[in-house]
Design an enzyme around this catalytic site. Structure first.
Site, mmCIF file in Angstrom:
data_model
loop_
_atom_site.group_PDB
_atom_site.id
_atom_site.type_symbol
_atom_site.label_atom_id
_atom_site.label_comp_id
_atom_site.label_asym_id
_atom_site.label_seq_id
_atom_site.Cartn_x
_atom_site.Cartn_y
_atom_site.Cartn_z
ATOM 1 N N CYS A 114 103.927 48.672 -67.029
ATOM 2 C CA CYS A 114 103.052 49.804 -67.413
ATOM 3 C C CYS A 114 103.191 50.180 -68.882
ATOM 4 C CB CYS A 114 103.351 51.017 -66.547
ATOM 5 S SG CYS A 114 103.153 50.669 -64.807
ATOM 6 N N HIS A 262 99.977 56.983 -69.735
ATOM 7 C CA HIS A 262 99.859 56.037 -68.629
ATOM 8 C C HIS A 262 99.393 56.795 -67.391
ATOM 9 C CE1 HIS A 262 100.633 52.988 -65.748
ATOM 10 N NE2 HIS A 262 101.730 53.548 -65.252
ATOM 11 N N ASN A 292 96.171 53.349 -60.693
ATOM 12 C CA ASN A 292 97.121 52.844 -61.683
ATOM 13 C C ASN A 292 96.800 51.374 -61.976
ATOM 14 O OD1 ASN A 292 99.335 51.947 -63.113
ATOM 15 N ND2 ASN A 292 100.859 52.892 -61.770
HETATM 16 O O1 UT7 Z 1 103.299 52.910 -62.922
HETATM 17 C C1 UT7 Z 1 104.670 52.745 -62.738
HETATM 18 C C2 UT7 Z 1 105.329 54.039 -62.562
HETATM 19 N N1 UT7 Z 1 105.066 54.546 -61.226
HETATM 20 C C3 UT7 Z 1 105.219 55.831 -60.997
HETATM 21 O O2 UT7 Z 1 105.502 56.567 -61.921
HETATM 22 C C4 UT7 Z 1 105.084 56.348 -59.579
HETATM 23 C C5 UT7 Z 1 106.100 57.454 -59.335
HETATM 24 N N2 UT7 Z 1 106.132 57.946 -57.971
HETATM 25 C C6 UT7 Z 1 105.118 58.630 -57.412
HETATM 26 O O3 UT7 Z 1 104.085 58.787 -58.014
HETATM 27 C C7 UT7 Z 1 105.323 59.231 -56.052
HETATM 28 O O4 UT7 Z 1 106.691 59.135 -55.684
HETATM 29 C C8 UT7 Z 1 104.440 58.602 -54.930
HETATM 30 C C9 UT7 Z 1 103.000 59.008 -55.133
HETATM 31 C C10 UT7 Z 1 104.581 57.102 -54.967
HETATM 32 C C11 UT7 Z 1 104.876 59.097 -53.548
HETATM 33 O O5 UT7 Z 1 104.833 60.511 -53.482
HETATM 34 P P1 UT7 Z 1 106.066 61.336 -52.887
HETATM 35 O O6 UT7 Z 1 105.693 62.741 -52.950
HETATM 36 O O7 UT7 Z 1 107.287 60.907 -53.661
HETATM 37 O O8 UT7 Z 1 106.087 60.867 -51.394
HETATM 38 P P2 UT7 Z 1 107.210 60.072 -50.585
HETATM 39 O O9 UT7 Z 1 107.307 58.665 -51.031
HETATM 40 O O10 UT7 Z 1 108.479 60.857 -50.585
HETATM 41 O O11 UT7 Z 1 106.608 60.109 -49.128
HETATM 42 C C12 UT7 Z 1 106.433 61.339 -48.440
HETATM 43 C C13 UT7 Z 1 105.897 61.016 -47.066
HETATM 44 C C14 UT7 Z 1 106.734 59.991 -46.310
HETATM 45 O O12 UT7 Z 1 106.730 60.358 -44.950
HETATM 46 P P3 UT7 Z 1 107.998 61.151 -44.319
HETATM 47 O O13 UT7 Z 1 109.164 60.225 -44.533
HETATM 48 O O14 UT7 Z 1 108.102 62.421 -45.083
HETATM 49 O O15 UT7 Z 1 107.597 61.313 -42.896
HETATM 50 C C15 UT7 Z 1 105.956 58.716 -46.474
HETATM 51 O O16 UT7 Z 1 106.166 57.798 -45.419
HETATM 52 O O17 UT7 Z 1 104.580 60.454 -47.163
HETATM 53 C C16 UT7 Z 1 104.542 59.212 -46.458
HETATM 54 N N3 UT7 Z 1 103.612 58.330 -47.145
HETATM 55 C C17 UT7 Z 1 102.283 58.334 -46.935
HETATM 56 N N4 UT7 Z 1 101.519 59.044 -46.109
HETATM 57 C C18 UT7 Z 1 100.196 58.829 -46.131
HETATM 58 C C19 UT7 Z 1 103.886 57.400 -48.119
HETATM 59 N N5 UT7 Z 1 102.752 56.821 -48.519
HETATM 60 C C20 UT7 Z 1 101.749 57.368 -47.812
HETATM 61 C C21 UT7 Z 1 100.361 57.177 -47.785
HETATM 62 N N6 UT7 Z 1 99.624 57.929 -46.951
HETATM 63 N N7 UT7 Z 1 99.740 56.301 -48.597
#
Ligand code: UT7
Length: 335
Positions: A114, A262, A292
């Site tokens: 990225c 980004h 992204n």
């Molecule tokens: O470009 C390179 C750099 N990349 C980044 O900077 C990305 C950085 N990270 C993020 O943007 C965020 O961490 C994400 C958008 C990837 C994820 O958001 P989050 O608030 O950190 O969610 P999480 O991964 O902690 O997931 C929360 C919940 C989980 O369920 P439980 O364990 O709480 O029951 C996941 O299983 O959301 C669930 N989940 C989803 N639910 C519906 C994960 N992906 C999805 C999805 N749809 N697509």
């Protein structure tokens, strides 16, 4: 001395729109979850397997060259940034050289994920300042959709990414004629302790041999990420980059006309914007429409900002990127 002046910028994205609702038909996700957590509403995917990263790169490059008034044979250096090359090797730099019909000029690939654009601009500036190149084509392109796991198992990654490309024509202009325009400064960093936190391990020499059916079965052939760890590091490093660039150029955030960050997550960009005390209209975001696109996010933003008249001659612009590696950095540009 020469200044590296951006003569033109252009972008190209595939026409196939994939909305959050489209993805929710393939996996257990929802428009509400994706919008709230990331800001993304839709992204572009290539129409079919015949369209490669080079295809998008060449489209964006052709537009950038036309806008700069350059012919392909005037380019004396190609810098390409991608994490999704057509082949494992060679890189896309030479593919672009071939397809555009450039002379047998140097063509190199940057693997900074990225941060591809910010590393690429810094690299281009180095070639200009060391008098090794005068007309540089910098291309950032990705086709990521074919390696995403479009099932519930891969939903944490699959909803984030899209395909697209951006290209810049960068010219060496004598300082006396540049009137302070061009790349003023670049700040780059890396921390390999994050290498396994956001990665795609196959194909690679750490897992020698051909990809096996079991690897496909286990899903290890797809990109993987510990989202929360990446999120926290991204906010910290983006702020570090912005404050370093401001401090060492004697600037305050009020003096920046436009930030081109980004596009990984709208929440990341909002947190950085708030900490820097910059109003919303001075940060350009388009993650809502493209997701992204990794190396291509910032040049696509730059191209759209230019089209919308938000980059005027003399504008002070800051790019900010963070990505897999970890790698990060930014550039300060007088437009
Ligand atoms: O470009 C390179 C750099 N990349 C980044 O900077 C990305 C950085 N990270 C993020 O943007 C965020 O961490 C994400 C958008 C990837 C994820 O958001 P989050 O608030 O950190 O969610 P999480 O991964 O902690 O997931 C929360 C919940 C989980 O369920 P439980 O364990 O709480 O029951 C996941 O299983 O959301 C669930 N989940 C989803 N639910 C519906 C994960 N992906 C999805 C999805 N749809 N697509």
């Amino acid at each position: 001395m020469f200044q590296s002046v951006i003569r033109s910028v252009a972008h190209f994205v595939p026409s196939r729109r994939v909305t959050n609702d489209d993805l929710s038909k393939l996996m257990d996700t929802s428009d509400a979850w994706i919008t709230e957590r990331t800001g993304i509403k839709e992204r572009r995917f290539v129409e079919d397997d015949s369209i490669t990263t080079t295809t998008l790169a060449v489209e964006a490059s052709t537009r950038a060259l036309a806008s700069a008034g350059w012919s392909a044979d005037q380019v004396d250096l190609i810098i390409a940034a991608t994490l999704s090359p057509d082949y494992y090797f060679p890189g896309i730099g030479v593919m672009i050289q071939r397809r555009l019909g450039c002379k047998t000029v140097p063509a190199l690939d940057i693997r900074a994920q990225c941060s591809g654009l910010v590393y690429g601009l810094s690299c281009a500036d180095g070639y200009v300042k060391s008098r090794q190149a005068k007309k540089i084509l910098l291309v950032c392109a990705e086709v990521q959709s074919p390696v995403l796991d479009l099932t519930t198992r891969g939903r944490d990654m699959a909803v984030l990414f899209g395909d697209g490309a951006g290209a810049l024509c960068i010219e060496a202009v004598p300082e006396s004629e540049a009137h302070s325009r061009g790349i003023l400064d670049s700040y780059l960093g890396s921390d390999g302790s994050g290498a396994d936190v956001l990665c795609m391990k196959m194909p690679g020499t750490a897992t020698p041999g051909f990809i096996k059916a079991a690897d496909v079965e286990r899903g290890v052939v797809h990109p993987q990420m510990e989202g929360k760890v990446v999120f926290k590091n991204a906010v910290t490093r983006l702020l570090e980059t912005a404050s370093t660039l401001l401090a060492r150029n004697g600037l305050t955030s009020e003096q920046i006309d436009l930030i081109l960050p980004h596009q990984a997550n709208l929440r990341i960009n909002e947190m950085v914007r708030e900490q820097l005390g910059i109003p919303q209209e001075r940060v350009f975001n388009n993650i809502q429409r493209y997701g992204n696109t990794t190396a291509a996010t910032i040049p696509i933003c730059m191209s759209e900002a230019a089209e919308q008249g938000r980059l005027q001659k003399g504008s002070l612009v800051m790019t900010l990127a963070f990505g897999a590696g970890f790698t990060w950095g930014g550039n300060l540009i007088r437009w």
